[in-house]
Structures are given as C-alpha cells and as structure tokens.
Design a protein around this motif. Structure first.
Motif, short mmCIF file in Angstrom:
data_model
loop_
_atom_site.label_atom_id
_atom_site.label_comp_id
_atom_site.label_asym_id
_atom_site.label_seq_id
_atom_site.Cartn_x
_atom_site.Cartn_y
_atom_site.Cartn_z
N ALA A 1 0.79 -1.10 0.05
CA ALA A 1 0.22 -0.04 -0.07
C ALA A 1 0.72 1.31 0.05
CB ALA A 1 -0.89 -0.05 1.28
N ARG A 2 2.01 1.16 0.65
CA ARG A 2 2.95 2.33 0.74
C ARG A 2 3.32 2.70 -0.47
NH1 ARG A 2 4.41 0.28 5.79
NH2 ARG A 2 6.48 -0.45 4.82
N TYR A 3 3.60 1.63 -1.25
CA TYR A 3 4.12 1.87 -2.93
C TYR A 3 2.91 2.16 -3.75
CZ TYR A 3 8.84 -0.27 -2.00
OH TYR A 3 10.12 -0.21 -1.42
N GLY A 4 1.72 2.45 -3.17
CA GLY A 4 0.69 2.95 -4.07
C GLY A 4 0.04 1.87 -4.98
N VAL A 5 0.43 0.39 -4.78
CA VAL A 5 -0.05 -0.49 -5.49
C VAL A 5 -1.51 -0.94 -4.83
CG1 VAL A 5 0.09 -2.82 -6.16
CG2 VAL A 5 2.24 -1.21 -6.00
N HIS A 6 -2.50 -1.08 -5.66
CA HIS A 6 -3.82 -1.43 -5.32
C HIS A 6 -3.99 -2.92 -5.56
CE1 HIS A 6 -5.01 2.72 -4.82
NE2 HIS A 6 -5.15 2.90 -5.93
N GLY A 7 -4.51 -3.64 -4.53
CA GLY A 7 -4.89 -4.91 -4.69
C GLY A 7 -6.11 -5.52 -5.65
N ASN A 8 -6.36 -6.47 -5.90
CA ASN A 8 -7.48 -7.00 -6.47
C ASN A 8 -8.34 -8.09 -5.94
OD1 ASN A 8 -6.01 -9.38 -6.91
ND2 ASN A 8 -5.34 -8.88 -8.83
N SER A 9 -8.95 -8.78 -6.42
CA SER A 9 -10.12 -9.98 -6.10
C SER A 9 -9.19 -10.92 -5.53
CB SER A 9 -11.06 -10.47 -7.09
OG SER A 9 -10.50 -10.75 -8.16
N PHE A 10 -7.93 -11.19 -5.97
CA PHE A 10 -7.26 -12.14 -5.12
C PHE A 10 -6.54 -11.65 -4.05
CE2 PHE A 10 -3.00 -14.30 -5.13
CZ PHE A 10 -3.44 -15.68 -5.14
N THR A 11 -6.00 -10.53 -3.93
CA THR A 11 -5.18 -10.03 -3.07
C THR A 11 -6.23 -9.82 -1.71
OG1 THR A 11 -4.26 -8.49 -4.57
CG2 THR A 11 -3.81 -8.02 -2.28
N TYR A 12 -7.35 -9.17 -1.67
CA TYR A 12 -7.89 -8.75 -0.59
C TYR A 12 -8.48 -9.88 0.29
CZ TYR A 12 -7.58 -4.13 -2.47
OH TYR A 12 -7.05 -2.90 -2.54
N PRO A 13 -9.18 -11.12 -0.31
CA PRO A 13 -9.55 -12.42 0.48
C PRO A 13 -8.39 -12.88 1.23
CG PRO A 13 -10.67 -12.39 -1.85
CD PRO A 13 -9.49 -11.10 -1.91
N LEU A 14 -6.98 -12.86 0.54
CA LEU A 14 -5.96 -13.43 1.25
C LEU A 14 -5.70 -12.49 2.44
CD1 LEU A 14 -3.82 -14.59 -1.46
CD2 LEU A 14 -4.96 -16.10 0.03
N VAL A 15 -5.70 -11.19 2.35
CA VAL A 15 -5.19 -10.37 3.53
C VAL A 15 -6.54 -10.40 4.74
CG1 VAL A 15 -4.72 -7.96 4.08
CG2 VAL A 15 -4.00 -8.97 1.95
N LEU A 16 -7.59 -10.25 4.11
CA LEU A 16 -8.80 -10.59 5.09
C LEU A 16 -8.74 -11.89 5.82
CD1 LEU A 16 -11.57 -9.08 2.88
CD2 LEU A 16 -10.83 -8.11 4.95
N LYS A 17 -8.27 -12.88 5.11
CA LYS A 17 -8.07 -14.17 5.62
C LYS A 17 -7.25 -13.98 7.02
CE LYS A 17 -6.78 -18.90 5.32
NZ LYS A 17 -6.39 -20.22 4.15
N ALA A 18 -5.99 -13.29 6.58
CA ALA A 18 -4.99 -12.96 7.73
C ALA A 18 -5.73 -12.27 8.96
CB ALA A 18 -3.86 -12.40 7.27
N CYS A 19 -6.27 -11.36 8.57
CA CYS A 19 -7.01 -10.53 9.96
C CYS A 19 -7.77 -11.54 10.38
CB CYS A 19 -7.90 -9.36 9.06
SG CYS A 19 -6.79 -8.18 8.29
#
Length: 651
Positions: free
Chosen positions: A42-60
């Motif tokens: 996020a600090r590099y300004g890169v936006h995630g997609n439908s692959f990124t966000y489910p994985l990060v939400l799983k970590a949360c």
C-alpha cells in the motif's frame, strides 16, 4: 522457493509478485507477515484485486484483528472492490471470526450477487455463537431462493449444535438436520460431514447413534476414530473406547495426541494400572510424551490408578514444569489421600518462580480441609489476599469448605457473606458446612434464602447437603419433605447419595421399619449403598434381627467389607452375645479382608502428629497418658456426672 518481502526490496514490484508473496505467507500461516507485506504494498501505491483482498482478510480473521480488518474494508470500498463477491464473502468471514456478527450481516445484506459460499459464510458466522435460530432461518431462505446447501453448510450447522446446551429442543433440531442430510443424499458424501454428525450426537450423549454413523463411514479419517473414541470416554464407556482403539490400530491409522488424551481419560475411569502403563508405552513410542497436555494427563492417570510413584516419576522428569503440571501432581496427592505430601509439594512450588493459579489454590485448600490444617489454610488465605485472588468463586468455595472442615464455622460464614455474586456451588458449600456441623435449621434457612434471593435452581448436590443436615439434626419430617420436593418441585431424580441420606436419617431416630421399607423400594444400585448405614443404625438401636438381615444383604450384593463385619460384631457385643461376636470377627480373616486400624491426627505449631490404634512408638505417649489421668482426676474432683475420659491402653 517462496518469495519474501526482503527478496524483492530493491526494485518496484508488479501486483502479481505482491500477490505471490501474500499467498505464500498466508499459506504458511505467517498471518502477521501477510499484513506487513500488504502494508508495504500500500505504501508503494499498489492497489490489490479480488485475489489480494480475500487473502489479507483471511490473515485478519486468523489473528482476530478487527482493527486491520476494518481498515482494509474501508480500503476495499475506496478502490472499488466493495461489490466483488469473493471480497464480500471474505469480509463476512473476517467479521464473524472477530465476533462482529452485526457487521458480517450488514455486508451479507448488501451483496447484490451471492454464491453458495457466501450463504455458507453467513450461516457459519451465526453457528459460531448462540444464534442457531438465525442460522436455520437463513438455511431455509437459501433453499427457497434456489441455492442447494452443500456439505459445508451442514458441517457448520452441526458444529453449532455441538456447542449449544444439551436441551431437548436443540436435540430435536439436530435430528431434523440429520433427516435433511438423508433426504438430500449428503449423509456420507464427505467424511468431514459424518464426523460433524457424530460430534453432534456425542454432544447429546447419544453414543449409540454416533456409532451407527461411524460404522457406515467407509473412508474413516483420524478425526473419525478420535471422535468416536472420545465419545465413548465422555459417556464413561471406556472399555468400548479401547475396543475401537484396537480396531484403529489394525487399520494402521496414525495416532495423535488427542487420541492419547482420550485414552488416558479412559484409564482414569477404569483405574486399570496395567492398561495405563501400556498406554504410556505407546505415548513414549509416538514421541507425544513431551507435550504439556499429555504430561498433565499422565500424572493424573497414574495418581487415579493408585500409582503415585509413577505419577511423581513423570512429574520429576519434566524439566520445564508448568503450573498445570504442578497442579496435577498436587491434586494427585490430594485425591489419593496424601494431603501432607500435597502440602509439601505446594511449599516447594512457592519456592519457584511459578505462581499458583486459582485451581492450584482451590486444590491445596481442599488438602488443608482433609488435614484439618487451619493454620496452613489461613496462610494460604493471606497469600490469596496478597495476590488479589479473593474474587475467584472457586477459591471462595474452597475457603468455606476448608474453614468448615477445620471447625471454624464462624469464619466460613464470614467468607460466604463477603461474596457479592454467589453461584450455586458457593451456596451448596455453605449449606454443607452447616450440615456437617449439625446445624440443620441454619442449613434449611440458608436453602430458603437462596431460593428467595437468587435466580438459582437447586441441584442434586444441594439436596444431598439438605438431607445430610436433616439427618445430623434429627429433622425427620423436614428430611422426608425435602426428599419428596426434590423430584416434585425441581425434577431432580434421587441418586444413591440421596437414598443413603434418607436411610441414615430414619435410622438415627430409630425408625428402622420405615428405613427398611425405604431401602426395599429403592433401585438395586442404591440398595447396595444404603444397607451399610442401616446396619449401623441397627447397632445403635440394638436390633439384631434387622442387623443380620442387613449383613446378609451386603454379603449378597458383594459389598461386604471389614467395617460391616465389625459393625455386626459390635452389635452382638452390645447385647452380650460374645460367641456370635467372636465368630463374626473371625470371618474378617477367613475371607481375606484386612481391618484398617483407627487413627487420628492433630496439627500443633504447623506440624502434623498422627496416632493410630495399638501404636506405642510415639515419643510423647507417656506424657499424653499422664495428662489424660490428670484430666480424669480433675473431672472426678469437680463431681461431674458425665463419664470421665477413658484411658485406653490400645490407643
């Protein structure tokens, strides 16, 4: 080789590389690292997609971080993925695992398109808490809208019922779910579903129904075997648990620590030392012996099987001892009738850096109660106050029990009255304290105070104390009244303890015929325990005929003991029937029984002194007899009409 953040830190990274790193860290269970990688992305300004966000939400969800999950939800909405079905499903899962059920439902209601996985996520969210009615409503709605429930849907629902109280309504609903599975042909489509079905039945103690499911599963997993073995142990059918375990070994199925925990519990139920040693050998071969939970259970298992030497050997071999292990060993000594050793080990614990917890303190207070060690109990109470543990109800209940058994009923009452939010165990402890001190009216008064001032329903333990209080105080009419009201008013079926108290109550006041009628109307299992107090009552009131009947019944039921023969011999002796008394005592030897000698114990200046009948080895014995003689002379000089203290040369 998995990609890590440090391996790509010197040049810009496209989204697919960030996704690879997030995937790898999440799959490896490094959920905190997943969040760090996403934060750098996020600090590099890169936006995630439908692959990124489910994985990060799983970590949360895995680390229950509602703060990170909520921030990520806001980010998802800003970058335009708020309507993605995969992201929304992951949000539902994240919120439910962070116990934010309202937020999870809010996301679900906003979904314009739902998949079966989305429905399952929301149903699973409800099943994690006490919201099974909402889960069933959602299941029906899902069905009506044309979504076919999957095996995962029913796994969640069955797991939910396994976590609820064992009410008849919940059982009926669980049976209804099983009917749905049969109707849909899903009953055995997946082993995980069959395992959940078995767990539901075991939760309601329906082990035979669980076994029927187990027998119909072709591809049994380790969890299948573990579940059914644990179920048999739960309903105290340990022999059948070991039968299943033998079948499991023949199938060459791997064994894990959960299986061994169940098997050690089974050994505790059976009290079979040979079997316990065999299980210990298997644990050593498997390499599970160094797991903390296994170590604790091994100590408890050996203690319950009467082998304190092996229990202590296991305890001493552990280098890094946890407080649970210390508590298990202290509890083993206490439960095996060795309270002095329990106290010695507790003193050793206090010299370490490990602090006793609430269970440790409750256990050692119980040991003090067994010893009558008032001074030690008071020292432990000071420790409790110093470490601000006095608000724990288990400790308060144990303090009441300790002070009561040590003869300080006034102090027990002070502890009781100091507790603001009393639970049923605390009330029961104080009622029992009055009972063992012969304060029947106080016990009954406290019982009625509990009923009128607290939103509590009495249980079988409370009624045992009430009947005991009536027995010790000769309150026959009250005892009969409470025995009847137990079933009539509160639906409590009388246990062996209740029947025994009732017979003891009637026997103490000489109503032997009524006591006999009561015994003959009991279940056979209860009769086996009730004849002994009836025999004692016959001795007290000199009824040979009924006493002989009681002795015969005890022998027929296989509950004959040296104590019962002694009671019968004393009955003959009290009526001058010396020959019959002699013949009865000879039976103790001829039948291979051993009569334990009487003993007593006193605490003086923190030291415990034990005296047993016939023991002439005590150093202060001459002084004790001299003091008894002086007391006798003093009583005679004061013209007391009561019988003077008898000096028994066989003390």
């Amino acid at each position: 080789m998995p990609l890590r953040l440090s391996s790509l830190s010197n040049f810009p990274k496209p989204l697919y590389l960030w996704n690879l790193m997030i995937r790898d860290s999440t799959n490896d269970g490094l959920f905190t690292e997943t969040l760090k990688i996403y934060s750098s992305m996020a600090r590099y300004g890169v936006h995630g997609n439908s692959f990124t966000y489910p994985l990060v939400l799983k970590a949360c969800a895995k680390i229950a971080s509602i703060r990170d999950g909520s921030l990520l939800h806001g980010r998802v909405l800003r970058v335009g993925f708020g309507g993605d079905v995969f992201v929304q499903t992951a949000l539902i899962d994240m919120y439910s695992k962070c116990f934010q059920i309202v937020s999870a439902r809010h996301v679900f209601d906003e979904m314009s398109v739902r998949s079966v996985v989305s429905w399952n996520a929301m149903i699973s969210a409800y099943c994690r808490g006490p919201w099974m009615d909402e889960a069933m409503i959602l299941l029906k709605e899902m069905w009506v809208l044309g979504f076919d429930p999957s095996s995962s849907t029913f796994v969640s629902i069955l797991s939910g019922y396994s976590n609820l109280t064992t009410s008849k309504n919940h059982l009926f609903q669980g049976l209804s779910v099983h009917c749905c599975l049969i109707k849909l042909g899903l009953q055995f489509c997946e082993t995980s579903l069959a395992n959940s079905l078995m767990s539901m039945y075991i939760h309601f103690s329906l082990i035979d129904e669980a076994c029927q499911v187990f027998d119909m599963v072709d591809d049994k997993s380790l969890i299948s075997w573990t579940t059914i073995i644990g179920g048999y142990v739960k309903v105290e059918r340990a022999t059948e648990a070991f039968r299943i375990f033998n079948q499991m070994q023949r199938q060459s199925t791997g064994i894990d620590s959960v299986v061994f925990l169940n098997l050690t519990s089974g050994c505790i139920q059976l009290g079979d030392l040979h079997l316990a040693s065999s299980i210990h050998s298997l644990i050593l071969k498997s390499g599970c012996d160094e797991q903390e939970s296994i170590e604790n259970m091994l100590v408890t298992m050996y203690a319950k099987c009467g082998d304190l030497t092996s229990a202590r050997r296991v305890f001493d071999m552990v280098t890094e001892k946890s407080i649970l292990l210390w508590t298990s060993m202290i509890g083993g000594y206490k439960g095996s009738g060795h309270p002095v050793e329990a106290l010695d080990l507790f003193r050793r614990l206090l010299r370490t850096d490990i602090k006793p917890n609430e269970i440790t303190l409750a256990t050692i207070l119980s040991a003090c109660a067994d010893l009558g060690a008032l001074s030690m109990g008071q020292e432990i109470e000071e420790y409790i106050l110093l470490h601000m543990l006095e608000f724990d109800l288990r400790i308060q209940t144990s303090l009441i029990h300790m002070y009561s058994k040590c003869g300080s009923i006034k102090k027990a009452r002070e502890v009781f009255e100091s507790v603001v939010d009393k639970d049923l165990a605390l009330w029961a402890s104080m009622i029992n304290s009055y009972a063992i001190h012969g304060m029947g009216k106080e016990a009954i008064g406290l019982f009625h105070r509990m009923l009128s001032s607290e939103d509590l329903m009495p249980d079988a333990i409370v009624y045992t104390s009430i009947l005991l209080a009536c027995s010790h105080s000769g309150l026959v009419e009250d005892g009969l009244k409470y025995f009847k009201s137990m079933k009539k008013d509160f639906g409590i079926d009388p246990t062996v303890e209740h029947y025994t108290c009732l017979v003891d109550l009637l026997g103490r006041v000489g109503q032997l015929d009524l006591a006999l009628d009561t015994i003959q109307g009991m279940p056979l299992k209860a009769q086996a325990q009730a004849w002994a107090p009836f025999l004692n009552a016959c001795r007290i009131h000199g009824s040979i005929e009924l006493g002989e009947l009681a002795a015969t019944k005890l022998s027929e039921l296989g509950t004959g003991s040296s104590g019962n023969y002694v009671l019968m011999a004393n009955l003959y002796t009290s009526l001058g029937k010396w020959k019959e008394a002699h013949n009865t005592r000879k039976l103790i030897t001829s039948e291979g029984m051993v009569k334990e000698c009487g003993w007593s114990q006193v605490e003086i200046s923190g030291r415990f002194h034990m005296f047993s009948a016939g023991d002439q080895s005590y150093l202060q014995l001459v002084n004790i007899y001299r003091t008894l003689e002086e007391l006798n002379c003093t009583l005679l000089e004061a013209s007391y009409t009561t019988e003077a203290v008898t000096v028994n040369s066989d003390l």
